[in-house]
Scaffold this motif. Structure first.
Motif, PDB file in Angstrom:
ATOM      1  N   GLU A  75      42.607  50.459  -2.356  1.00  0.00           N
ATOM      2  CA  GLU A  75      41.717  50.117  -1.023  1.00  0.00           C
ATOM      3  C   GLU A  75      42.742  49.524  -0.057  1.00  0.00           C
ATOM      4  N   SER A  76      43.830  49.525  -0.182  1.00  0.00           N
ATOM      5  CA  SER A  76      44.614  48.472   0.807  1.00  0.00           C
ATOM      6  C   SER A  76      45.407  49.121   1.891  1.00  0.00           C
ATOM      7  N   LYS A  77      45.167  50.405   2.132  1.00  0.00           N
ATOM      8  CA  LYS A  77      45.704  50.980   3.212  1.00  0.00           C
ATOM      9  C   LYS A  77      46.284  50.226   4.429  1.00  0.00           C
ATOM     10  N   GLU A  78      45.376  49.493   4.916  1.00  0.00           N
ATOM     11  CA  GLU A  78      45.414  48.553   6.095  1.00  0.00           C
ATOM     12  C   GLU A  78      46.430  47.590   5.815  1.00  0.00           C
ATOM     13  N   PHE A  79      46.119  47.095   4.550  1.00  0.00           N
ATOM     14  CA  PHE A  79      46.930  45.747   4.277  1.00  0.00           C
ATOM     15  C   PHE A  79      48.423  46.075   4.160  1.00  0.00           C
ATOM     16  N   TYR A  80      48.734  47.157   3.480  1.00  0.00           N
ATOM     17  CA  TYR A  80      50.209  47.721   3.501  1.00  0.00           C
ATOM     18  C   TYR A  80      50.663  48.109   4.800  1.00  0.00           C
ATOM     19  N   ALA A  81      50.025  48.475   5.632  1.00  0.00           N
ATOM     20  CA  ALA A  81      50.446  48.900   7.061  1.00  0.00           C
ATOM     21  C   ALA A  81      50.786  47.724   7.606  1.00  0.00           C
ATOM     22  N   ARG A  82      49.959  46.607   7.541  1.00  0.00           N
ATOM     23  CA  ARG A  82      50.254  45.144   8.191  1.00  0.00           C
ATOM     24  C   ARG A  82      51.371  44.595   7.851  1.00  0.00           C
ATOM     25  N   ILE A  83      51.602  44.544   6.399  1.00  0.00           N
ATOM     26  CA  ILE A  83      52.758  43.810   5.984  1.00  0.00           C
ATOM     27  C   ILE A  83      54.115  44.676   5.820  1.00  0.00           C
ATOM     28  N   GLY A  84      53.911  45.924   6.522  1.00  0.00           N
ATOM     29  CA  GLY A  84      55.085  46.644   6.690  1.00  0.00           C
ATOM     30  C   GLY A  84      55.688  47.195   5.492  1.00  0.00           C
ATOM     31  N   LYS A  85      54.784  47.610   4.490  1.00  0.00           N
ATOM     32  CA  LYS A  85      55.268  48.010   3.119  1.00  0.00           C
ATOM     33  C   LYS A  85      54.777  49.559   2.944  1.00  0.00           C
ATOM     34  N   ALA A  86      55.617  50.231   2.382  1.00  0.00           N
ATOM     35  CA  ALA A  86      55.019  51.517   1.793  1.00  0.00           C
ATOM     36  C   ALA A  86      53.999  51.435   0.931  1.00  0.00           C
ATOM     37  N   TRP A  87      52.955  52.228   1.018  1.00  0.00           N
ATOM     38  CA  TRP A  87      51.880  52.230   0.308  1.00  0.00           C
ATOM     39  C   TRP A  87      51.804  52.575  -1.050  1.00  0.00           C
ATOM     40  N   LYS A  88      52.609  51.940  -2.023  1.00  0.00           N
ATOM     41  CA  LYS A  88      52.942  52.380  -3.259  1.00  0.00           C
ATOM     42  C   LYS A  88      53.043  51.198  -4.195  1.00  0.00           C
ATOM     43  N   ARG A  89      52.788  51.251  -5.414  1.00  0.00           N
ATOM     44  CA  ARG A  89      52.963  50.215  -6.418  1.00  0.00           C
ATOM     45  C   ARG A  89      53.614  50.877  -7.699  1.00  0.00           C
ATOM     46  N   GLY A  90      54.338  49.969  -8.427  1.00  0.00           N
ATOM     47  CA  GLY A  90      55.076  50.135  -9.688  1.00  0.00           C
ATOM     48  C   GLY A  90      54.589  49.561 -10.533  1.00  0.00           C
ATOM     49  N   TYR A  91      54.174  50.065 -11.665  1.00  0.00           N
ATOM     50  CA  TYR A  91      53.832  49.751 -13.054  1.00  0.00           C
ATOM     51  C   TYR A  91      54.673  49.910 -14.099  1.00  0.00           C
ATOM     52  N   LEU A  92      55.036  48.680 -14.782  1.00  0.00           N
ATOM     53  CA  LEU A  92      56.007  48.943 -15.942  1.00  0.00           C
ATOM     54  C   LEU A  92      54.947  48.901 -16.985  1.00  0.00           C
TER      55      LEU A  92
END
Ligand SMILES: Nc1ncnc2c1ncn2[C@@H]1O[C@H](COP(=O)(O)OP(=O)(O)OP(=O)(O)O)[C@@H](O)[C@H]1O
Ligand SMILES: [Mg+2]
Length: 498
Positions: free
Chosen positions: A233-250
């Motif tokens: 649900e964080s599309k706007e948040f990622y755009a605001r902080i200038g990060k690509a909208w992706k997340r890595g899980y190990l």
């Protein structure tokens, strides 16, 4: 009176022969007139026709630019027409829809349908251009599919504005509604990316695992679910902080602790597609990038057993087994080596680029999941935060986990045997996969109690084994202490026999 039929016959004969001569001449022209000249001729007739025609045409092609990705507009129009054409079109294509229990219809090639919007009539045609045959016979022709919209020029404003907006919006909604989740994999044998639409092959994703059915401590489960939902649900948040909208899980932990199951649960929770990337089948870094570009958003890219997929550790050791302090320098060398030598392999730098290079930002809304049994074997560069943002350890089954499995497998919330199991579980390590296997009824006559006894037996066996191992280990330590590090002949013989 008798003249009429004979005149008619004559007329038909003349017309027939005229058509025949015309066709003959056309065939001759086609054969002998150079292709360029014909194109030139066709182009100008088209221009003249367009000048006089009151209709405007808009084409929406499936692939634009360098054919890297299917055009979003095409996909939306396809979905829109799949619903709106099935009422009027006469030739339709059928494909399996959601949950494989209904057919989704869409218009067939060269089929024309009419649509109406605020009193304006428009026509859609599905068509394709087949490019000229290539000299190599085994290299198939390329088909470029497109939709063409035709409408009267007096509606220009409305159609190019409101109508197209309406088509795209509705198309996207229909697409989301009918979305059949897919499981993609990169096929190793496949060589000619240019004529196939994509480098991935897929099947429908139908894994039933959910977080509800996963044996996991409730707190951990809640934390993971919240993390995932927040991300989605964080599309706007990622755009605001200038990060690509992706997340890595190990995901790491011993075999059978639910790493693969968790990936399926993640996909089911967020309604994402899964791209199961088989790294060993990827030829080189370039191919890896192509695969990345072809993934869609709302997806999970999975690399299972990352420690086995790529000889990352080996690559670095080859460079002379330097200490960890030389880390950065070494990594640079690896990068240089990979760019210079051009050896056909996926390298560490290629993989790092895949995860957070410039290309990784295309598309957005993607999870990248690595799984491994040996987290300590992985290169720290690969799993640092920012690349693998969240590290999740999946471990042996605890009592809470067992309760979830007992509920799933036996529909039991409590049972007098639970206390015994709780006690044993504190003493021995057992994977959720082993617990699940023991709780599974083995014959139609097996009841819950029998399954629980089977689990208790397995736990007791595991306990005995662990105790035996512990005693053996203790013995070795004692012996080596007794001998003060210098083994007697007997001790050596004993060790050798072990
Ligand atoms: N936490 C769990 N909750 C419910 N079922 C589980 C769990 N862990 C394992 N299982 C069961 O055990 C089987 C194996 O699990 P899974 O394939 O997810 O293990 P894995 O961690 O991916 O193992 P590997 O490291 O060998 O790939 C699954 O079919 C699943 O039913
Ligand atoms: Mg697995």
């Amino acid at each position: 009176m008798e003249m009429v039929p004979s005149t008619m016959t004559e007329m038909w004969t003349t017309m027939g022969s005229t058509i025949a001569s015309f066709m003959f001449i056309w065939a001759i022209i086609r054969q002998y007139c150079p292709y360029e000249l014909r194109r030139y001729f066709e182009k100008y007739t088209n221009t003249i026709m367009t000048y006089f025609s009151p209709y405007i045409k808009i084409s929406i092609h499936e692939f634009t630019g360098d054919r890297l990705k299917r055009s979003e507009a095409y996909v939306a129009v396809e979905a829109y027409l799949s619903v709106n054409s099935s009422k009027t079109a006469k030739r339709l294509k059928a494909e399996m829809g959601k949950d494989s229990n209904n057919l989704v219809l869409s218009m067939d090639e060269y089929e024309k349908v009419t649509d109406e919007f605020r009193g304006a009539k428009v026509w859609w045609v599905a068509s394709k251009v087949v490019s000229a045959t290539r000299p190599m016979a085994y290299y198939p022709e390329q088909e470029k599919r497109y939709y063409r919209l035709t409408f009267h020029k007096r509606y220009r404003e409305m159609i190019t504005g409101a109508y197209l907006e309406h088509v795209v919006k509705e198309g996207k909604e229909i697409k989301a509604r009918n979305r059949q989740r897919k499981l993609y994999t990169n096929s190793p044998g496949y060589k000619w990316p240019s004529y196939k639409q994509t480098m991935w092959s897929h099947i429908v994703f139908e894994h039933p695992a959910t977080f509800g059915t996963m044996a996991l401590e409730p707190d951990k489960k809640k934390e993971i679910i919240e993390d995932l939902v927040t991300f989605s649900e964080s599309k706007e948040f990622y755009a605001r902080i200038g990060k690509a909208w992706k997340r890595g899980y190990l995901l790491y932990g011993p075999p059978g602790t639910g790493k693969s199951t968790m990936i399926a649960a993640m996909a089911n929770l967020l309604n994402y597609d899964v791209y199961d990337l088989e790294l060993t089948a990827v030829k080189d870094n370039t191919e890896l990038r192509k695969l990345l570009i072809e993934t869609t958003s709302k997806s999970i890219i999975v690399i299972e057993d990352i420690d086995c997929s790529l000889d990352l550790t080996g690559q670095r050791k080859k460079k002379g087994g330097k200490a960890m302090a030389d880390d950065e320098k070494e990594r640079k060398e690896v990068k240089e080596e990979s760019s210079n030598s051009g050896n056909n392999k996926v390298t560490l730098s290629g993989l790092l680029n895949f995860i957070d290079g410039l290309w990784s930002a295309c598309g957005g809304e993607r999870l990248i999941v690595f799984t491994t049994n040996y987290v300590e074997k992985l290169d720290p560069a690969l799993i640092r935060r920012g690349r693998m943002d969240k590290h999740i350890e999946l471990s042996y089954c605890g009592f809470e986990g067992f309760k979830v499995l007992a509920k799933n497998y036996l529909n039991l919330e409590t049972h007098p045997l639970f206390d015994a199991i709780d006690g044993l579980m504190k003493e021995v390590k057992i994977t959720p996969a082993d617990v699940a296997e023991n709780l599974m009824p083995k014959s139609p006559l097996d009841d819950a109690e029998k399954c629980l006894w089977s689990l208790i037996q397995a736990l007791e066996e595991a306990k005995e084994e662990a105790e035996a191992e512990a005693t053996a280990a203790k013995k070795v330590v004692e012996q080596s202490q007794d001998g003060g590090g210098v083994c007697s002949e007997n001790c050596l013989a004993e060790k050798a026999s072990e």
